[in-house]
Design an enzyme around this catalytic site. Sequence first.
Site, PDB file in Angstrom:
ATOM      1  N   GLY A  12       0.793  -1.229   0.000  1.00  0.00           N
ATOM      2  CA  GLY A  12       0.000   0.000   0.000  1.00  0.00           C
ATOM      3  C   GLY A  12       0.827   1.282   0.000  1.00  0.00           C
ATOM      4  O   GLY A  12       2.006   1.280   0.353  1.00  0.00           O
ATOM      5  N   ARG A  16      -1.604   7.832   4.674  1.00  0.00           N
ATOM      6  CA  ARG A  16      -1.907   8.482   5.955  1.00  0.00           C
ATOM      7  C   ARG A  16      -0.690   8.608   6.871  1.00  0.00           C
ATOM      8  O   ARG A  16      -0.727   9.318   7.862  1.00  0.00           O
ATOM      9  CB  ARG A  16      -3.032   7.700   6.668  1.00  0.00           C
ATOM     10  CG  ARG A  16      -4.376   7.873   5.989  1.00  0.00           C
ATOM     11  CD  ARG A  16      -5.381   6.823   6.437  1.00  0.00           C
ATOM     12  NE  ARG A  16      -5.160   5.536   5.783  1.00  0.00           N
ATOM     13  CZ  ARG A  16      -5.923   4.456   5.973  1.00  0.00           C
ATOM     14  NH1 ARG A  16      -6.937   4.498   6.811  1.00  0.00           N
ATOM     15  NH2 ARG A  16      -5.654   3.329   5.339  1.00  0.00           N
ATOM     16  N   GLY A  80      -5.569  -1.282  -4.522  1.00  0.00           N
ATOM     17  CA  GLY A  80      -6.421  -1.729  -3.423  1.00  0.00           C
ATOM     18  C   GLY A  80      -6.088  -3.132  -2.946  1.00  0.00           C
ATOM     19  O   GLY A  80      -5.344  -3.874  -3.596  1.00  0.00           O
ATOM     20  N   THR A  81      -6.673  -3.493  -1.784  1.00  0.00           N
ATOM     21  CA  THR A  81      -6.329  -4.764  -1.143  1.00  0.00           C
ATOM     22  C   THR A  81      -6.770  -5.980  -1.971  1.00  0.00           C
ATOM     23  O   THR A  81      -6.084  -7.007  -1.978  1.00  0.00           O
ATOM     24  CB  THR A  81      -6.950  -4.847   0.268  1.00  0.00           C
ATOM     25  OG1 THR A  81      -8.330  -4.459   0.199  1.00  0.00           O
ATOM     26  CG2 THR A  81      -6.244  -3.927   1.234  1.00  0.00           C
ATOM     27  N   GLY A 142     -13.166  -1.231   8.653  1.00  0.00           N
ATOM     28  CA  GLY A 142     -14.328  -1.743   7.942  1.00  0.00           C
ATOM     29  C   GLY A 142     -15.300  -2.322   8.961  1.00  0.00           C
ATOM     30  O   GLY A 142     -14.886  -2.928   9.949  1.00  0.00           O
ATOM     31  N   ASN A 230      -2.304   2.924  10.710  1.00  0.00           N
ATOM     32  CA  ASN A 230      -2.502   3.732   9.512  1.00  0.00           C
ATOM     33  C   ASN A 230      -1.803   5.075   9.605  1.00  0.00           C
ATOM     34  O   ASN A 230      -1.358   5.615   8.611  1.00  0.00           O
ATOM     35  CB  ASN A 230      -3.996   3.941   9.255  1.00  0.00           C
ATOM     36  CG  ASN A 230      -4.698   2.619   8.947  1.00  0.00           C
ATOM     37  OD1 ASN A 230      -4.149   1.761   8.274  1.00  0.00           O
ATOM     38  ND2 ASN A 230      -5.892   2.447   9.481  1.00  0.00           N
ATOM     39  N   TYR A 390      43.666  11.628  14.926  1.00  0.00           N
ATOM     40  CA  TYR A 390      43.301  12.036  13.563  1.00  0.00           C
ATOM     41  C   TYR A 390      44.183  13.199  13.132  1.00  0.00           C
ATOM     42  O   TYR A 390      44.296  14.202  13.838  1.00  0.00           O
ATOM     43  CB  TYR A 390      41.824  12.463  13.585  1.00  0.00           C
ATOM     44  CG  TYR A 390      41.226  12.770  12.233  1.00  0.00           C
ATOM     45  CD1 TYR A 390      41.384  11.895  11.167  1.00  0.00           C
ATOM     46  CD2 TYR A 390      40.497  13.939  12.034  1.00  0.00           C
ATOM     47  CE1 TYR A 390      40.827  12.173   9.935  1.00  0.00           C
ATOM     48  CE2 TYR A 390      39.926  14.226  10.804  1.00  0.00           C
ATOM     49  CZ  TYR A 390      40.094  13.345   9.749  1.00  0.00           C
ATOM     50  OH  TYR A 390      39.535  13.621   8.525  1.00  0.00           O
TER      51      TYR A 390
HETATM   52  C1  UD1 Z   1      -8.352  -2.467   5.733  1.00  0.00           C
HETATM   53  C2  UD1 Z   1      -9.704  -3.103   5.422  1.00  0.00           C
HETATM   54  C3  UD1 Z   1     -10.666  -2.767   6.560  1.00  0.00           C
HETATM   55  C4  UD1 Z   1     -10.075  -3.298   7.853  1.00  0.00           C
HETATM   56  C5  UD1 Z   1      -8.667  -2.780   8.108  1.00  0.00           C
HETATM   57  C6  UD1 Z   1      -8.049  -3.528   9.267  1.00  0.00           C
HETATM   58  C7  UD1 Z   1      -9.968  -3.129   2.988  1.00  0.00           C
HETATM   59  C8  UD1 Z   1     -10.602  -2.469   1.809  1.00  0.00           C
HETATM   60  N1  UD1 Z   1     -10.214  -2.568   4.163  1.00  0.00           N
HETATM   61  O1  UD1 Z   1      -8.523  -1.060   5.741  1.00  0.00           O
HETATM   62  O2  UD1 Z   1     -11.915  -3.363   6.326  1.00  0.00           O
HETATM   63  O3  UD1 Z   1     -10.925  -2.935   8.955  1.00  0.00           O
HETATM   64  O4  UD1 Z   1      -7.834  -2.977   6.961  1.00  0.00           O
HETATM   65  O5  UD1 Z   1      -6.803  -3.028   9.628  1.00  0.00           O
HETATM   66  O6  UD1 Z   1      -9.294  -4.133   2.819  1.00  0.00           O
HETATM   67  N2  UD1 Z   1      -2.264  -2.840   0.568  1.00  0.00           N
HETATM   68  C9  UD1 Z   1      -1.660  -3.363  -0.567  1.00  0.00           C
HETATM   69  N3  UD1 Z   1      -2.023  -2.874  -1.781  1.00  0.00           N
HETATM   70  C10 UD1 Z   1      -2.992  -1.930  -1.949  1.00  0.00           C
HETATM   71  C11 UD1 Z   1      -3.597  -1.406  -0.788  1.00  0.00           C
HETATM   72  C12 UD1 Z   1      -3.235  -1.892   0.449  1.00  0.00           C
HETATM   73  O7  UD1 Z   1      -0.813  -4.246  -0.471  1.00  0.00           O
HETATM   74  O8  UD1 Z   1      -3.246  -1.552  -3.100  1.00  0.00           O
HETATM   75  C13 UD1 Z   1      -1.843  -3.338   1.885  1.00  0.00           C
HETATM   76  C14 UD1 Z   1      -1.278  -2.242   2.777  1.00  0.00           C
HETATM   77  O9  UD1 Z   1       0.122  -2.139   2.614  1.00  0.00           O
HETATM   78  C15 UD1 Z   1      -1.659  -2.714   4.183  1.00  0.00           C
HETATM   79  C16 UD1 Z   1      -2.910  -3.529   3.963  1.00  0.00           C
HETATM   80  O10 UD1 Z   1      -2.965  -3.838   2.584  1.00  0.00           O
HETATM   81  O11 UD1 Z   1      -0.671  -3.545   4.761  1.00  0.00           O
HETATM   82  C17 UD1 Z   1      -4.177  -2.770   4.387  1.00  0.00           C
HETATM   83  O12 UD1 Z   1      -4.282  -1.567   3.631  1.00  0.00           O
HETATM   84  P1  UD1 Z   1      -4.829  -0.221   4.279  1.00  0.00           P
HETATM   85  O13 UD1 Z   1      -4.876   0.806   3.238  1.00  0.00           O
HETATM   86  O14 UD1 Z   1      -4.099   0.078   5.540  1.00  0.00           O
HETATM   87  O15 UD1 Z   1      -6.341  -0.659   4.636  1.00  0.00           O
HETATM   88  P2  UD1 Z   1      -7.276  -0.012   5.746  1.00  0.00           P
HETATM   89  O16 UD1 Z   1      -7.821   1.269   5.273  1.00  0.00           O
HETATM   90  O17 UD1 Z   1      -6.612  -0.058   7.055  1.00  0.00           O
HETATM   91 CA    CA Z   2      -4.569  -0.498   7.724  1.00  0.00          CA
END
Ligand code: UD1
Ligand code: CA
Length: 467
Positions: A12, A16, A80-81, A142, A230, A390
């Site tokens: 990610g 933030r 995204g995740t 979430g 975050n 030195y």
């Molecule tokens: C996410 C969850 C949320 C949950 C929370 C728990 C989703 C959409 N939301 O939100 O429901 O309550 O975690 O902590 O999944 N990442 C990637 N690639 C991407 C985006 C993110 O590898 O394109 C990785 C990030 O590096 C991180 C993890 O996924 O380690 C979570 O991403 P993050 O953006 O922190 O999600 P949250 O908004 O915390």
């Molecule tokens: Ca997170």
Amino acid sequence: MSALHVVILAAGKSTRMKSARPKVVHELGGLPLIEHVLRTVDRLSAASTTLVIGHGADDVRAALKGRSGLQFVVQSPQLGTGHALRQAEPVLAGRSGTVLLLYADVPLLESNTLTRLVEAHHAAQAAATVLTASLDDPYGYGRIVRDATGQLARIVEERDASGDERAIREINSGIYAFALEPLFAALGGLATDNAQGEYYLTDFVAMYRRRGLRVETLMLDSADELRGINTRVDLADVARLMRTRRNRTLMLSGVTLEDPDTTFIDEDVTIGADTIIGPGVELQGRTAIGERCRVRAGSRLTHATVGDDVTILDRCVIVESTVARGAVVGPYSHIRPQSVVGEGAHVGNFVELKKTTLGPGSKANHLAYLGDATIGAKVNIGAGTITCNYDGVSKHPTIIEDGVFIGSDSQLIAPVVIGKGSYVAAGSSIVKDVPADALAIARGRQENKLEWAARLREQQGPPKKRT
Ligand code: UD1
Ligand code: CA
């Protein structure tokens, strides 16, 4: 038992965090954030561990260079995740079993919780199982939306939630067990119709439900170990939780912490029983401290090795160095890398050591700089001694053999050898080797001009009154 395949999302953008570095390499308890989740995974016997990296991928690889057995896949761009997990498909193609999905920014997670999740998942013969917990302040997570029968219906993100949904206190941990078989085919159906325009992994829930796939939840009693990071505020909050846990373990193992609230001890530090740590002490990295030691207020030790029965007085800094049994250091000493303070040796106030060995029973008690020096046993280094190591171009060594006495305010201009048992007179500037058992005096000879001051005062007459 079906094979367990761990996938960790760490690609990610860390928006933030407001940082040039990826979130998962920020330090927590003396380790990169991602290392915590990896250590938890180490305790499971997983068939494979895949790390999805992307934003700052080189930084993440560098932070993990000491680790083996990880498969890396790159997600670029980061959409995204859900999109991140899809990148692991080639690695898992042709395999069967269970996928345990973790987010790298959830560091307090415990391995037995993961074992419980996988067991619950298997027992229910579910297609997916989501780990959840209830939070008084669920902001940012979430939310778990259940239907009239209490079944998990979908997960809605904070930004996409209605007022009613925001009031839900049950949160998604971001930790899931999936049956491998339907997973990747289903992820192909994710869309980006949400506030962030991303492929949310969490949308799999509603999609599975529509396809009649069984989705279960495992709800924990406490959300503490599910805390995600975050922002830097989260980082500080989690660091505090981790510190409390760490300090408690140490105290229960026989270490006295005079003020645990102000004591910062990294995860990999070891401390022997009956050692007493004062307030405001920082023990970092791979520092190891023996038994019955005392570390006084405000000292910092980084990658230091300290033997038994050592006293470190107030406000010392000791980095990548060794302090042997029974030595006394401080107050206000600076021991820089590659130094050794020998058994029973003393290093006192405002003494700096750099790449220097001070032999057993030797003393450097006040105001000295000892750099690139090898100092034998039972040597006395007088106040204000400086090794001039030195010359503006290179560093040169100073050797001081056993039993030497260096008088106060001497300069030892390196390279130079001070032979065994010799004396250096106070105030000397030593530019050549001193033979064993000799006395070296290297300073201007003193001349006393008798009555000189009395004559001066006579010439000047009585002191004038101030106007
Ligand atoms: C996410 C969850 C949320 C949950 C929370 C728990 C989703 C959409 N939301 O939100 O429901 O309550 O975690 O902590 O999944 N990442 C990637 N690639 C991407 C985006 C993110 O590898 O394109 C990785 C990030 O590096 C991180 C993890 O996924 O380690 C979570 O991403 P993050 O953006 O922190 O999600 P949250 O908004 O915390
Ligand atoms: Ca997170």
